[in-house]
Design an enzyme around this catalytic site. Structure first.
Site, PDB file in Angstrom:
ATOM      1  N   TYR A 146      -1.988  -2.850   5.948  1.00  0.00           N
ATOM      2  CA  TYR A 146      -0.974  -1.807   5.804  1.00  0.00           C
ATOM      3  C   TYR A 146      -1.653  -0.448   5.896  1.00  0.00           C
ATOM      4  CZ  TYR A 146       2.554   1.225   3.710  1.00  0.00           C
ATOM      5  OH  TYR A 146       3.460   2.236   3.494  1.00  0.00           O
ATOM      6  N   GLU A 174       4.220   5.023   9.241  1.00  0.00           N
ATOM      7  CA  GLU A 174       3.924   3.774   8.525  1.00  0.00           C
ATOM      8  C   GLU A 174       3.694   2.655   9.534  1.00  0.00           C
ATOM      9  OE1 GLU A 174       7.020   1.516   6.345  1.00  0.00           O
ATOM     10  OE2 GLU A 174       5.699   1.722   4.611  1.00  0.00           O
TER      11      GLU A 174
END
Ligand code: GDP
Ligand code: MN
Length: 392
Positions: A113, A201
């Protein structure tokens, strides 16, 4: 302003950030071309079909499908195109799927991530990273926050090599992937600066069997206050993904935010609008919206604002709270009367007007034939509007 995944990935490519090979389709008859284009560089027949909506968590909601054959690709694509998708990120709403991103299916060694956000606390851009990426990142953040690392970028020096090493070690990377991460962080940072991005993101940022990093997913939102200098990005805006009333408001340059209460608010000035909502709450009511008509309000804009409030079927009463400093009270009255003439009015309206040309404004409303409840002061107005909403 949010971008679609395919738009974000096109920006990534401009900055050298690797993404899976893919092609966008808007009609089923474009699917075979897309499958061919991807299969050209790819052994086997496996693809990923990805619904393009302004929300994440599509995987769990059936909006991201791995397909093993052309038949399956057609079946999935015909199901998704033209339908609607709700995910845990759409707040109960369904978003229309007007396009699909068809991508090569990659073998994933590891899901990481990585995000880059404007961090208000440190007043810097910050990378937020975790080795536990993938579809359950929210659970990781909630249950084991120690697995998430934040790195603040000092704007005077930019991304420093020691910071890339810190992130690389935290992600457990080695060799090619470790080196590549430093480049990626520089590229993301430059992209964020150039394009006034509020948030990037990547979940997941994958590590492949060849030990390289690829942005498998992409979410980008642009700072709306910077859109005046990002004409190229403004052109990418997809109103079909936004709240209908909020999109309409932004076309009329009104600051409108839909809320789930039943008392419509029309106020000038963001501070006064906030105070008005507070007072409604204090009196036991619930605002249906935040709306700042601004200082330069014309009767036309006021009319649009009023129509916007009335278009929300949940609204049971309206509070107009105007302190005329720059904006004139008589213009506000003209706007309200214009809107009501166009769309009619079946719910009570409480009006509190003060300031420039207030007498003229009150007179116009009084002679308009509208059943308007006048209030003496803000506290009185809030009390009355909550009362009439309850009776309605
Ligand atoms: P999101 O659910 O909206 O965040 O959509 P993503 O683009 O992140 O896709 C959801 C999940 O689908 C990913 O976390 C992966 O597990 C899986 N996925 C997507 N593309 C691929 C791929 O090329 N190969 C494999 N094996 N899985 C994929
Ligand atoms: Mn994702």
């Amino acid at each position: 302003m949010n971008l679609h995944e395919y738009q974000a990935k096109a920006l990534f490519q401009e900055y050298g950030i690797p993404t899976p090979k893919g092609q966008l389709i808007q009609h089923l008859n474009e699917l075979d071309d897309a499958l061919d284009f991807i299969a050209g560089s790819h052994q086997g027949s496996a693809w990923v079909v990805k619904a393009q909506i302004h929300a994440g968590a599509r995987g769990k909601a059936g909006g991201v499908k791995l397909v093993q054959s052309r038949d399956e690709a057609h079946q999935v694509a015909s199901q998704l195109l033209g339908s609607q998708l709700a995910t845990i990120q759409t707040a109960g709403k369904k978003l229309p799927i007007h396009s699909l991103l068809i991508e090569e299916k990659l073998a994933i060694e590891e899901e990481l991530y990585l995000s880059l956000v404007v961090d208000r606390v440190s007043r810097t851009h910050s990378f937020v990273i975790s080795a536990s990426g993938g579809m359950d990142i929210e659970a990781v953040a909630h249950d084991s926050p120690e697995k998430i690392l934040s790195v603040h970028i000092d704007p005077t020096v930019g991304v420093m090599p020691y910071q890339c090493r810190e992130v690389g070690f935290a992600l457990g990377l080695t060799g090619t992937a470790f080196k590549q991460l430093g480049t990626l962080m520089q590229q993301f940072y430059q992209l964020a600066l150039d394009k006034d991005i509020a948030q990037i993101e990547i979940n997941p940022l994958i590590r492949t069997q060849e030990n390289t990093l690829i942005a498998l997913d992409a979410k980008v939102s642009i700072d709306s206050n910077a859109l005046y200098r990002q004409a190229d990005l403004v052109a990418l805006r997809d109103y079909s993904q936004e709240d209908v009333r909020e999109a309409l408001a932004s076309k009329h340059e009104l600051n409108y935010i839909a809320l789930d209460g039943d008392i419509g608010c029309m106020v000038n000035g963001a501070g006064l609008a906030m105070a008005t909502m507070d007072l409604i709450k204090l009196n036991g009511g619930n605002p249906a919206n935040f709306l700042d008509v601004g200082g330069g309000a014309t009767p036309e804009r006021v009319a649009e604002a009023f129509k916007l409030i009335l278009s929300d079927s949940g609204v049971k009463s309206i509070l107009v709270n105007i302190f005329g400093g720059i904006v004139r009270c008589d213009l506000i009255a003209d706007g309200i009367i214009k809107a009501v003439q166009e769309v009619g009015l079946t719910i009570p309206v409480v009006v509190r007007l003060e300031g420039t040309n207030v007498e003229l404004g009150r007179e116009k409303l009084a002679h308009s034939g509208l059943s308007i409840i006048t209030a003496s002061g803000l506290a009185d107005a809030a009390r009355k509007v909550v009362e009439v909403a309850g009776n309605n």
